[in-house]
Design a protein around this motif. Structure first.
Motif, mmCIF file in Angstrom:
data_model
loop_
_atom_site.group_PDB
_atom_site.id
_atom_site.type_symbol
_atom_site.label_atom_id
_atom_site.label_comp_id
_atom_site.label_asym_id
_atom_site.label_seq_id
_atom_site.Cartn_x
_atom_site.Cartn_y
_atom_site.Cartn_z
ATOM 1 N N MET A 132 55.610 64.620 17.171
ATOM 2 C CA MET A 132 54.688 64.600 16.052
ATOM 3 C C MET A 132 55.493 64.659 14.755
ATOM 4 S SD MET A 132 51.331 66.929 15.522
ATOM 5 C CE MET A 132 50.322 65.692 16.295
ATOM 6 N N PRO A 133 55.195 63.740 13.817
ATOM 7 C CA PRO A 133 55.957 63.717 12.568
ATOM 8 C C PRO A 133 55.783 64.999 11.753
ATOM 9 C CG PRO A 133 54.631 61.723 12.818
ATOM 10 C CD PRO A 133 54.227 62.678 13.892
ATOM 11 N N SER A 134 56.847 65.394 11.100
ATOM 12 C CA SER A 134 56.780 66.578 10.240
ATOM 13 C C SER A 134 56.282 66.176 8.861
ATOM 14 C CB SER A 134 58.172 67.197 10.115
ATOM 15 O OG SER A 134 58.994 66.377 9.311
ATOM 16 N N GLU A 135 55.950 67.192 8.063
ATOM 17 C CA GLU A 135 55.519 66.903 6.698
ATOM 18 C C GLU A 135 56.623 66.193 5.926
ATOM 19 O OE1 GLU A 135 56.590 71.397 5.455
ATOM 20 O OE2 GLU A 135 55.327 70.778 7.093
ATOM 21 N N HIS A 136 57.881 66.565 6.233
ATOM 22 C CA HIS A 136 59.021 65.954 5.550
ATOM 23 C C HIS A 136 59.083 64.452 5.832
ATOM 24 C CE1 HIS A 136 62.876 65.862 3.556
ATOM 25 N NE2 HIS A 136 63.433 65.325 4.618
ATOM 26 N N SER A 137 58.834 64.052 7.080
ATOM 27 C CA SER A 137 58.898 62.630 7.405
ATOM 28 C C SER A 137 57.785 61.852 6.712
ATOM 29 C CB SER A 137 58.876 62.404 8.915
ATOM 30 O OG SER A 137 57.688 62.889 9.486
ATOM 31 N N HIS A 138 56.618 62.475 6.537
ATOM 32 C CA HIS A 138 55.531 61.794 5.828
ATOM 33 C C HIS A 138 55.857 61.618 4.350
ATOM 34 C CE1 HIS A 138 52.589 61.193 8.938
ATOM 35 N NE2 HIS A 138 52.733 62.442 9.334
ATOM 36 N N SER A 139 56.436 62.624 3.717
ATOM 37 C CA SER A 139 56.780 62.471 2.295
ATOM 38 C C SER A 139 57.890 61.437 2.120
ATOM 39 C CB SER A 139 57.166 63.814 1.665
ATOM 40 O OG SER A 139 58.335 64.328 2.235
ATOM 41 N N GLU A 140 58.858 61.417 3.041
ATOM 42 C CA GLU A 140 59.915 60.407 2.973
ATOM 43 C C GLU A 140 59.339 59.007 3.134
ATOM 44 O OE1 GLU A 140 62.924 61.280 5.869
ATOM 45 O OE2 GLU A 140 63.929 62.696 4.536
ATOM 46 N N GLN A 141 58.419 58.847 4.083
ATOM 47 C CA GLN A 141 57.817 57.539 4.312
ATOM 48 C C GLN A 141 56.974 57.112 3.104
ATOM 49 O OE1 GLN A 141 58.559 55.631 7.065
ATOM 50 N NE2 GLN A 141 57.584 53.989 5.915
ATOM 51 N N ALA A 142 56.259 58.052 2.512
ATOM 52 C CA ALA A 142 55.465 57.744 1.316
ATOM 53 C C ALA A 142 56.370 57.236 0.192
ATOM 54 C CB ALA A 142 54.695 58.979 0.859
ATOM 55 N N LYS A 143 57.477 57.915 -0.026
ATOM 56 C CA LYS A 143 58.413 57.506 -1.077
ATOM 57 C C LYS A 143 59.025 56.148 -0.772
ATOM 58 C CE LYS A 143 59.486 62.295 -2.162
ATOM 59 N NZ LYS A 143 60.443 63.389 -1.955
ATOM 60 N N TYR A 144 59.392 55.946 0.477
ATOM 61 C CA TYR A 144 59.968 54.668 0.900
ATOM 62 C C TYR A 144 58.969 53.535 0.681
ATOM 63 C CZ TYR A 144 61.609 50.921 3.888
ATOM 64 O OH TYR A 144 61.997 49.700 4.350
ATOM 65 N N ASN A 145 57.716 53.745 1.080
ATOM 66 C CA ASN A 145 56.698 52.706 0.910
ATOM 67 C C ASN A 145 56.474 52.380 -0.568
ATOM 68 O OD1 ASN A 145 56.374 52.628 3.668
ATOM 69 N ND2 ASN A 145 54.405 53.641 3.693
ATOM 70 N N GLU A 146 56.482 53.406 -1.413
ATOM 71 C CA GLU A 146 56.309 53.156 -2.842
ATOM 72 C C GLU A 146 57.491 52.364 -3.403
ATOM 73 O OE1 GLU A 146 55.277 55.357 -7.057
ATOM 74 O OE2 GLU A 146 55.639 56.594 -5.292
ATOM 75 N N GLU A 147 58.698 52.723 -3.008
ATOM 76 C CA GLU A 147 59.882 51.980 -3.460
ATOM 77 C C GLU A 147 59.817 50.526 -2.995
ATOM 78 O OE1 GLU A 147 63.345 54.090 -2.091
ATOM 79 O OE2 GLU A 147 62.784 55.888 -3.211
ATOM 80 N N ALA A 148 59.393 50.330 -1.750
ATOM 81 C CA ALA A 148 59.261 48.967 -1.220
ATOM 82 C C ALA A 148 58.218 48.191 -2.013
ATOM 83 C CB ALA A 148 58.896 49.016 0.262
ATOM 84 N N ALA A 149 57.098 48.838 -2.317
ATOM 85 C CA ALA A 149 56.038 48.186 -3.092
ATOM 86 C C ALA A 149 56.562 47.762 -4.465
ATOM 87 C CB ALA A 149 54.836 49.115 -3.234
ATOM 88 N N LEU A 150 57.295 48.642 -5.112
ATOM 89 C CA LEU A 150 57.850 48.317 -6.428
ATOM 90 C C LEU A 150 58.831 47.149 -6.346
ATOM 91 C CD1 LEU A 150 58.409 51.919 -7.810
ATOM 92 C CD2 LEU A 150 56.926 50.162 -8.825
ATOM 93 N N SER A 151 59.609 47.109 -5.281
ATOM 94 C CA SER A 151 60.623 46.063 -5.156
ATOM 95 C C SER A 151 60.029 44.678 -4.915
ATOM 96 C CB SER A 151 61.627 46.417 -4.054
ATOM 97 O OG SER A 151 61.057 46.214 -2.774
ATOM 98 N N ILE A 152 58.805 44.606 -4.397
ATOM 99 C CA ILE A 152 58.187 43.302 -4.113
ATOM 100 C C ILE A 152 56.947 43.034 -4.977
ATOM 101 C CG2 ILE A 152 59.089 43.183 -1.756
ATOM 102 C CD1 ILE A 152 56.291 44.068 -0.775
ATOM 103 N N ARG A 153 56.760 43.855 -5.959
ATOM 104 C CA ARG A 153 55.563 43.762 -6.810
ATOM 105 C C ARG A 153 55.352 42.351 -7.363
ATOM 106 N NH1 ARG A 153 54.089 48.221 -11.189
ATOM 107 N NH2 ARG A 153 52.087 47.380 -11.844
ATOM 108 N N ASP A 154 56.405 41.710 -7.825
ATOM 109 C CA ASP A 154 56.283 40.389 -8.442
ATOM 110 C C ASP A 154 56.374 39.244 -7.440
ATOM 111 O OD1 ASP A 154 55.991 41.514 -10.989
ATOM 112 O OD2 ASP A 154 58.166 41.620 -11.247
ATOM 113 N N THR A 155 57.123 39.431 -6.376
ATOM 114 C CA THR A 155 57.326 38.340 -5.418
ATOM 115 C C THR A 155 56.281 38.305 -4.306
ATOM 116 O OG1 THR A 155 58.859 39.720 -4.158
ATOM 117 C CG2 THR A 155 59.813 38.223 -5.822
ATOM 118 N N SER A 156 55.781 39.456 -3.915
ATOM 119 C CA SER A 156 54.779 39.548 -2.850
ATOM 120 C C SER A 156 53.739 40.599 -3.213
ATOM 121 C CB SER A 156 55.442 39.911 -1.520
ATOM 122 O OG SER A 156 56.394 38.951 -1.145
ATOM 123 N N PRO A 157 52.936 40.315 -4.230
ATOM 124 C CA PRO A 157 52.009 41.335 -4.710
ATOM 125 C C PRO A 157 50.994 41.779 -3.666
ATOM 126 C CG PRO A 157 51.549 39.211 -5.722
ATOM 127 C CD PRO A 157 52.837 39.067 -4.977
#
Length: 134
Positions: free
Chosen positions: A1-26
């Motif tokens: 079962m994922p820990s709270e730490h893994s969920h916060s890391e995944q949330a941050k990673y997903n946001e960074e990924a979203a920012l990196s593709i904002r213009d190319t793959s909105p």
């Protein structure tokens, strides 16, 4: 079962990924914003010691459980904007993934016609993050 730490890391990673593709793959950026928010909600539940599967066992899917949980948090803490932001992220993600009400491919739809909705997804993610981290 994922820990709270893994969920916060995944949330941050997903946001960074979203920012990196904002213009190319909105369309995918919108989807990644929703999944970042989803992980912030999962993180919050872990921090609070809430077992969503047990507490919301009558809800048919994990997404329905999370929606009900966000509604409860928003109501209890009087954060109407939290519930609205999460709902809008979920809806925008479904539109982007399943081309609901889109007459062309979602990348073109978001980059040409719905840039405001892409911006709104990032704003909604900010609201979810701020409310759950306060």
């Amino acid at each position: 079962m994922p820990s709270e730490h893994s969920h916060s890391e995944q949330a941050k990673y997903n946001e960074e990924a979203a920012l990196s593709i904002r213009d190319t793959s909105p369309d995918w950026a919108v989807t990644m914003c929703f999944y970042a928010a989803l992980h912030w909600v999962e993180w919050y539940a872990k921090v609070q010691g809430d077992d969503l599967e047990r507490q919301y066992q009558n809800y048919p899917s994990p997404h329905d459980r999370l929606l009900a949980y966000v509604f409860k948090i928003a109501k209890n803490r009087q954060y109407r904007d939290l519930n609205k932001a999460y709902q809008e992220l979920k809806n925008a993600s479904q539109i982007a993934r399943y081309l609901t009400d889109i007459r062309t491919d979602s990348r073109i739809h978001y980059s040409r016609y719905k840039t405001r909705e892409v911006d709104q997804s990032f704003d909604n993610l900010r609201i979810v993050k701020e409310r759950l981290n306060s």
